[in-house]
Motif scaffolding. Structure first.
Motif, PDB file in Angstrom:
ATOM      1  N   GLU A   1       4.203  -2.624  -7.008  1.00 50.51           N
ATOM      2  CA  GLU A   1       3.304  -1.919  -6.100  1.00 50.51           C
ATOM      3  C   GLU A   1       2.826  -2.921  -5.063  1.00 50.51           C
ATOM      4  OE1 GLU A   1      -0.802   0.702  -6.043  1.00 50.51           O
ATOM      5  OE2 GLU A   1       0.163   0.251  -7.953  1.00 50.51           O
ATOM      6  N   ILE A   2       3.093  -2.615  -3.800  1.00 51.65           N
ATOM      7  CA  ILE A   2       2.725  -3.511  -2.705  1.00 51.65           C
ATOM      8  C   ILE A   2       1.694  -2.805  -1.844  1.00 51.65           C
ATOM      9  CG2 ILE A   2       3.607  -4.916  -0.809  1.00 51.65           C
ATOM     10  CD1 ILE A   2       6.434  -4.309  -2.115  1.00 51.65           C
ATOM     11  N   GLN A   3       0.579  -3.480  -1.586  1.00 51.98           N
ATOM     12  CA  GLN A   3      -0.486  -2.885  -0.786  1.00 51.98           C
ATOM     13  C   GLN A   3      -0.444  -3.458   0.622  1.00 51.98           C
ATOM     14  OE1 GLN A   3      -3.555  -4.127  -3.394  1.00 51.98           O
ATOM     15  NE2 GLN A   3      -3.238  -2.439  -4.817  1.00 51.98           N
TER      16      GLN A   3
ATOM     17  N   ARG B   1      -2.039  -8.745  -3.558  1.00 55.68           N
ATOM     18  CA  ARG B   1      -1.643  -7.436  -3.031  1.00 55.68           C
ATOM     19  C   ARG B   1      -0.331  -6.930  -3.616  1.00 55.68           C
ATOM     20  NH1 ARG B   1      -2.926  -9.841   2.167  1.00 55.68           N
ATOM     21  NH2 ARG B   1      -0.728  -9.651   2.629  1.00 55.68           N
ATOM     22  N   VAL B   2       0.275  -7.692  -4.524  1.00 56.62           N
ATOM     23  CA  VAL B   2       1.527  -7.268  -5.168  1.00 56.62           C
ATOM     24  C   VAL B   2       1.281  -7.175  -6.669  1.00 56.62           C
ATOM     25  CG1 VAL B   2       3.957  -7.780  -5.542  1.00 56.62           C
ATOM     26  CG2 VAL B   2       2.890  -8.415  -3.381  1.00 56.62           C
TER      27      VAL B   2
ATOM     28  N   LYS C   1       5.057   2.060  -3.939  1.00 52.99           N
ATOM     29  CA  LYS C   1       5.482   1.832  -5.321  1.00 52.99           C
ATOM     30  C   LYS C   1       6.993   1.969  -5.392  1.00 52.99           C
ATOM     31  CE  LYS C   1       2.799   2.810  -9.017  1.00 52.99           C
ATOM     32  NZ  LYS C   1       2.141   3.632 -10.030  1.00 52.99           N
TER      33      LYS C   1
ATOM     34  N   THR D   1      -4.268  -0.165   4.090  1.00 56.82           N
ATOM     35  CA  THR D   1      -4.739   1.033   3.395  1.00 56.82           C
ATOM     36  C   THR D   1      -3.602   1.779   2.708  1.00 56.82           C
ATOM     37  OG1 THR D   1      -4.466   2.342   5.403  1.00 56.82           O
ATOM     38  CG2 THR D   1      -6.627   1.360   5.029  1.00 56.82           C
ATOM     39  N   ARG D   2      -2.370   1.379   2.972  1.00 55.99           N
ATOM     40  CA  ARG D   2      -1.189   2.056   2.431  1.00 55.99           C
ATOM     41  C   ARG D   2      -0.650   1.279   1.239  1.00 55.99           C
ATOM     42  NH1 ARG D   2       4.438   2.718   4.121  1.00 55.99           N
ATOM     43  NH2 ARG D   2       4.286   0.704   5.116  1.00 55.99           N
ATOM     44  N   SER D   3      -0.109   2.014   0.263  1.00 61.43           N
ATOM     45  CA  SER D   3       0.454   1.386  -0.919  1.00 61.43           C
ATOM     46  C   SER D   3       1.864   1.924  -1.150  1.00 61.43           C
ATOM     47  CB  SER D   3      -0.433   1.697  -2.129  1.00 61.43           C
ATOM     48  OG  SER D   3       0.088   1.090  -3.271  1.00 61.43           O
TER      49      SER D   3
END
Length: 79
Positions: free
Chosen positions: A48-50, A27-28, A57, A53-55
């Motif tokens: 970028e971290i997820q 997720r990173v 940057k 449902t949200r990301s």
């Protein structure tokens, strides 16, 4: 500095173990590629971290071993 430690010091993720698990789960992303927790983070890297449902940057502006809570946001900038 290790990626998992940077995520904790910058307070993007609260705990280092949680940061480690996020890296292991893929997720990173660092500069668009999935990264392991042991990857060395340097100035100019884009993370970028997820979170579900949200990301999020961010760009790494500085790498420090320790910072105060108020100064943690000076280590990165949102993109």
């Amino acid at each position: 500095m290790r990626l998992d430690k940077f995520l904790k010091v910058s307070r993007l993720i609260k705990r280092r173990t949680v940061a480690n698990e996020a890296c292991d789960a893929g997720r990173v992303l660092v500069n668009g590629a999935p990264a392991r927790a042991s990857l060395s983070v340097k100035k100019g890297d884009q993370l970028e971290i997820q979170f579900g449902t949200r990301s999020v940057k961010v760009e790494v502006l500085d790498v420090k071993e320790t910072v105060k809570k108020e100064e943690a946001e000076t280590l990165y900038r949102y993109l």
